[in-house]
Enzyme design. Sequence first.
Site, PDB file in Angstrom:
ATOM      1  N   THR A  64     -17.967  63.620  67.197  1.00  0.00           N
ATOM      2  CA  THR A  64     -16.845  62.742  66.860  1.00  0.00           C
ATOM      3  C   THR A  64     -16.330  61.954  68.051  1.00  0.00           C
ATOM      4  O   THR A  64     -15.930  60.798  67.914  1.00  0.00           O
ATOM      5  CB  THR A  64     -15.699  63.602  66.282  1.00  0.00           C
ATOM      6  OG1 THR A  64     -16.188  64.228  65.110  1.00  0.00           O
ATOM      7  CG2 THR A  64     -14.490  62.778  65.938  1.00  0.00           C
ATOM      8  N   ASP A 138     -24.670  64.150  65.094  1.00  0.00           N
ATOM      9  CA  ASP A 138     -23.558  64.961  64.609  1.00  0.00           C
ATOM     10  C   ASP A 138     -23.975  66.390  64.956  1.00  0.00           C
ATOM     11  O   ASP A 138     -25.123  66.774  64.722  1.00  0.00           O
ATOM     12  CB  ASP A 138     -23.451  64.782  63.086  1.00  0.00           C
ATOM     13  CG  ASP A 138     -22.253  65.511  62.515  1.00  0.00           C
ATOM     14  OD1 ASP A 138     -21.398  64.831  61.940  1.00  0.00           O
ATOM     15  OD2 ASP A 138     -22.195  66.753  62.631  1.00  0.00           O
ATOM     16  N   SER A 139     -23.067  67.175  65.523  1.00  0.00           N
ATOM     17  CA  SER A 139     -23.511  68.472  66.060  1.00  0.00           C
ATOM     18  C   SER A 139     -23.969  69.430  64.968  1.00  0.00           C
ATOM     19  O   SER A 139     -24.607  70.439  65.258  1.00  0.00           O
ATOM     20  CB  SER A 139     -22.414  69.113  66.900  1.00  0.00           C
ATOM     21  OG  SER A 139     -21.422  69.672  66.089  1.00  0.00           O
ATOM     22  N   SER A 140     -23.665  69.120  63.703  1.00  0.00           N
ATOM     23  CA  SER A 140     -24.176  70.004  62.652  1.00  0.00           C
ATOM     24  C   SER A 140     -25.710  69.918  62.595  1.00  0.00           C
ATOM     25  O   SER A 140     -26.351  70.768  61.994  1.00  0.00           O
ATOM     26  CB  SER A 140     -23.539  69.657  61.308  1.00  0.00           C
ATOM     27  OG  SER A 140     -23.488  68.268  61.146  1.00  0.00           O
ATOM     28  N   THR A 170     -17.850  69.041  67.547  1.00  0.00           N
ATOM     29  CA  THR A 170     -17.163  70.335  67.576  1.00  0.00           C
ATOM     30  C   THR A 170     -17.789  71.358  66.624  1.00  0.00           C
ATOM     31  O   THR A 170     -17.628  72.556  66.818  1.00  0.00           O
ATOM     32  CB  THR A 170     -15.678  70.174  67.193  1.00  0.00           C
ATOM     33  OG1 THR A 170     -15.597  69.611  65.881  1.00  0.00           O
ATOM     34  CG2 THR A 170     -14.948  69.304  68.186  1.00  0.00           C
ATOM     35  N   ASP A 171     -18.501  70.873  65.581  1.00  0.00           N
ATOM     36  CA  ASP A 171     -18.954  71.806  64.546  1.00  0.00           C
ATOM     37  C   ASP A 171     -19.804  72.945  65.108  1.00  0.00           C
ATOM     38  O   ASP A 171     -19.601  74.099  64.765  1.00  0.00           O
ATOM     39  CB  ASP A 171     -19.734  71.046  63.458  1.00  0.00           C
ATOM     40  CG  ASP A 171     -18.802  70.193  62.601  1.00  0.00           C
ATOM     41  OD1 ASP A 171     -17.570  70.401  62.687  1.00  0.00           O
ATOM     42  OD2 ASP A 171     -19.301  69.336  61.851  1.00  0.00           O
TER      43      ASP A 171
END
Length: 563
Positions: A64, A138-140, A170-171
């Site tokens: 993000t 995206d860290s996912s 952050t995920d």
Amino acid sequence: MAPPPPPPPPPPTEFYNGFRSNVTTAAPSPTASTFNLNLGISLNVEPVDNLPESRVLIIMTGGTICMQRSENGYVPATGFLDNALRPRPSFNDGSPPKPVPVVMEDGKVEMMDTLRTPPSKYSRRVRFVGLEFNPLLDSSSINAKGWVKIAKTIERNYQLFDSFVILHGTDSLAYTSSALSFMINNLGKPVILTGSQAPMSELHNDATDNLLGSLIIAGHYMIPEVCLFFNHKLFRGNRATKTNAHDFAAFSSPNHPALAKVGISTTVNWGFVRRPSRISPFSVQTDFETSHVACLRVFPGILPQMVRGVLQLPGLRGLILETFGAGNAPEDAELTDALRDGIERGIVVVNVTQCQVGTVSPLYASATALARAGVVFGLDMTTEAALTKLSCLLANPTLSAPEIRKLMSRSMRGELTEQSEIHFSHPNAELPPALSSLSALGYAIQDQNLDDIRIIIKESNQFLLNQFDYSGNTPLHIAAISPGLGILREFLSQGASVHLRNRDGRTPLFLAADAGKLENVRLLKESGAHLHAEESEMATMLKKRAAAAGEEVKRTCWDLAGA
Ligand code: ASP
């Protein structure tokens, strides 16, 4: 009349004392103010610009923090340094973008433009450069491949930077910070991961504070750990967990105090900072994957067949079992048998609690039954730490399943509280003046009195070895040029940093080579010491001079030191 300026704040302990910029004040610049004092003298007042600098590599993986709005919601956007940081005065003091070398994925060195912060409260600037991963994620979607990529980037650039900041979503941030803590051996410099809940492109965001706080800590404090910085707090990376999907306070470290808090000033909890305790150089474990491990959350009514099904997955070698409370699962003989069968086939099963706070232990019969079946107590580890630690240990071909079981209950990187671990702290006690302890230590080094040295270190309630004495040296600088290896070895095995530079910007390794102390140079190198980028030019010159003068030992010292 304006009130007198407040006195400068005292430098924090374990402050990077000596990194100096190459910038000198030569000829007055066109912007220098000219004061005519009506005394017939004209004074050119040049803004003094010889403040020390730290050099930080920012590794951008996505998340993000660097996202922008799109039709489909937030997506990572490239050019973060140029678009988000360059226009912000707290990240860019407007000075020329002095390029610094960065080692790229193909091993080639590229000179990359830097940005520099204005001076901090401690009269130091942080110069940084950003390396963007392609693609930004995206860290996912980040997995072990991404962790290896980050670790290798740090490894390639380890000698060129004072510290590293990793921008990440952050995920899965706590998984990455845990994984890196286990993959990196003998870390001697700060590695700080951060991200944000709102992108920097939004007016109201936490990205600015999180990144600036990370840079300030990375640029000022010798905390040689993999850490996670969020919402003004620095956590040990393998103790943190994401506990809030909405607030800026997204992370907590339920079973371990924060290592530092950033407010008007920064408070570091030095008593909890881990330091290297072995004489070995920095290295990275890169054969690392999670495909052999699984995680299963116990719930009321869980069927033994479910557990058996997971344990029969082809290739499975490790299972994290998230249990109730202090480590309990339904007292069901079939379920325990399923676990026992898996364990007998060599699978390592680790018990961690579903609760955020607390540890698993044989408090209840149910937990004892699991332990009797061979389930290991993961004590107060987070799931993120347990899963990445187990993956890391399973990737080590020299370790057997019984050895891995044993290690899962032992602290490797401060990820769990061993039951016998006792912390002493003296929060309210009056500290003895650090300087007098340091001088005593200096005398003891001079006298080669190892017994006194040990007593002084033990009796001080501060970590003396990374502090600077009145002459701007750490005890390691003094030991580096002293005869005999005993004291140097003692300091290194007690965690003295080989990377701190003295008031003149010199590392202990530089001093040892310059003094022709071959054995000291060798030992420092074994402990991961290297010359700082700003020392290399001088080191090369001194090496040539030694060669020309026929000083063979000195020349060898510089060779070994890496000149
Ligand atoms: N989904 C985002 C990510 O983890 C969330 C964030 O960064 O806060 O990349």
